[in-house]
Write a protein that holds these residues in place. Sequence first.
Motif, mmCIF file in Angstrom:
data_model
loop_
_atom_site.group_PDB
_atom_site.id
_atom_site.type_symbol
_atom_site.label_atom_id
_atom_site.label_comp_id
_atom_site.label_asym_id
_atom_site.label_seq_id
_atom_site.Cartn_x
_atom_site.Cartn_y
_atom_site.Cartn_z
ATOM 1 N N SER A 104 0.955 -1.239 -0.164
ATOM 2 C CA SER A 104 0.016 -0.146 -0.072
ATOM 3 C C SER A 104 0.902 1.332 -0.073
ATOM 4 O O SER A 104 2.120 1.267 0.433
ATOM 5 N N PRO A 105 0.412 2.414 -0.572
ATOM 6 C CA PRO A 105 1.137 3.989 -0.694
ATOM 7 C C PRO A 105 1.792 4.084 0.636
ATOM 8 O O PRO A 105 2.749 4.801 0.787
ATOM 9 N N GLN A 106 0.766 3.765 1.894
ATOM 10 C CA GLN A 106 1.328 4.226 3.110
ATOM 11 C C GLN A 106 2.462 3.569 3.417
ATOM 12 O O GLN A 106 3.207 4.341 4.228
ATOM 13 N N SER A 109 5.608 4.349 0.979
ATOM 14 C CA SER A 109 6.262 5.809 1.199
ATOM 15 C C SER A 109 7.050 5.932 2.269
ATOM 16 O O SER A 109 7.994 6.887 2.366
ATOM 17 N N CYS A 134 7.324 2.365 -5.229
ATOM 18 C CA CYS A 134 7.846 3.124 -4.264
ATOM 19 C C CYS A 134 7.726 4.774 -4.393
ATOM 20 O O CYS A 134 7.436 5.510 -3.917
ATOM 21 N N ASP A 136 6.177 6.066 -6.905
ATOM 22 C CA ASP A 136 4.544 6.768 -7.176
ATOM 23 C C ASP A 136 3.852 6.987 -6.045
ATOM 24 O O ASP A 136 3.011 7.467 -5.874
ATOM 25 N N SER A 137 4.520 6.273 -4.964
ATOM 26 C CA SER A 137 3.734 6.440 -3.651
ATOM 27 C C SER A 137 4.212 7.419 -2.789
ATOM 28 O O SER A 137 3.901 7.820 -1.514
ATOM 29 N N ASN A 139 7.564 8.080 -2.321
ATOM 30 C CA ASN A 139 9.072 8.017 -1.549
ATOM 31 C C ASN A 139 9.944 8.534 -2.282
ATOM 32 O O ASN A 139 10.617 8.119 -3.350
#
Length: 402
Positions: A104-106, A109, A134, A136-137, A139
Motif C-alpha cells: 500500500s502507498p502508506q 512511502s 515506491c 509513485d507512492s 518515496n
Amino acid sequence: MAVGRGAEARRGACFRSRDGDDDLGMTGTATAKVRRRRMENEKAPATARSSGGKRRRRGTDRFDTLPDELVLSILCKLAASAGLPSDFINVLLTCKRLKELGLSPQVLSTASAKTFAVKAKNWSNSADRFLKLCADSGNVEASYTLGMIHFYCLQNRRGGASLMAKAAIGSHARALYSLAVIQFNGSGRSKNDKDLRAGVTLCSRAAFRGHIDAMRELGHCLQDGYGVCQDVTRGRRLLVHANARELAAAANAMVSSRSWISSSWANDYRRHGARTGVTTEYPLLSDYGYNVPALEAHTVNRFMTEWFAARDGSPGPGLRLCSHGGCGRPETRRNEFRRCSVCGTVNYCSRACQALDWKLRHKEECVVVAAAGMGVGEGGAHGVENDDRAGDGDRQMMMVYS
C-alpha cells in the motif's frame, strides 16, 4: 460481538478455510461433534478469546482479528527500519493479507534506502517495478535511487532526470546535488549545454539541507568564481563547515555501529596503503588533525560501481568512470570529466569527488609522479584540467593544503 467465518469477516485472511474439509472421512457421532464444536466457537464472544480465554478449536487464526490500521503501522515501522531488502520482502511473501497491506502507498512511502538496496547483479524488471511503485507512492529516496540508475546505468536520460527532479522537489538533498553535477558537466547533452548558474543554485539548496559534498562543491565555486561571483572568504568558510559536518557524521556513525567503514572501495584504499607504506588511515579531516574512516557510500553509488565493474569497468567506448571509488558516476560523452593537471591519470565528475579522493588515495600517487620528474611538492597547488575545453574559462579547481 461474534466473530464470523465468512469472507467479509475474515478480511485478508492468510489461512484457508476448513469448511467442508474436516467432514471428509467422518460419519455419525464424529461428524456431529465437529459441527457442534464449530457452532459453539462461532457463538463465543471475541473478547473471551482475545483476553486469554481458552481456545476451543485448533487452527483459530487470531491474526485475522487484528485491524488493518495496526498491521499497517507495524509494516511502516518495518519498511523504515529494514536493514536488507529480504527483511521486508520475506514478510510480504508470508500471506496474501500482508502482501496487500505491505504494497500500500502508506507503507511504501516510508521505506528506507536499505529496503530497496538491490545489488547490481540482481537487477531485474521486478526490482524496477518495485522501485517505481515506491516512487509513485511519494518515496523521494526511491525516486532518487531509480533516477540515478536510469540516468547513468540504463542510459534513460530523460526518465532518470525526471525522477531525480521529482525527488528534488521533495527537498531531497542528494537529488539536488546530483542534478547540480549534471548541470555543471552538461551530462546527457553536448558540452555546450552546461548551465553553471543552475548548478550553483541547486548546489546551494543541497548545501542548505546539510549535504557535505554540496558544501564542498559550493565552497570551491565561491573560491574560484565558477558560476558565481568570487568570494574567497565565504568559500573557505563553507569548506570548514563541510569538514565539521563530516566529523559529526563520522562520530555519529561510530557511536551507532562499529561496521561503518565502506566495504569494497575502502578495502582497496587499505590495500593501496599497505602497498605504498602509508600508515595514516583515511585522513579525511587532515585540516583538523583527525584521521577518521570514510563514511559508507550511498546504496545507489555502490550499485553503479558494481554495475560497471561487471562490465569490465567501462561505461562505453572512450568513456571513463569517476576516479573517486565511492562515486560510481560515468561519463555520458567523451572527455566530460576533468582530469588531474599534475599526473593526468585520474578524472573526476565534481570538485567534491576530487577533494575526497585526494585525501583518501591520490595524494600519495600524485606526489610519487611529481617526485619522479614533475617537480610539484606536497604543499603546492593541485588542479584539475577541463578536457572539454568548452569555453567555460578553463576552470582550474585549485587546492592549497596545509
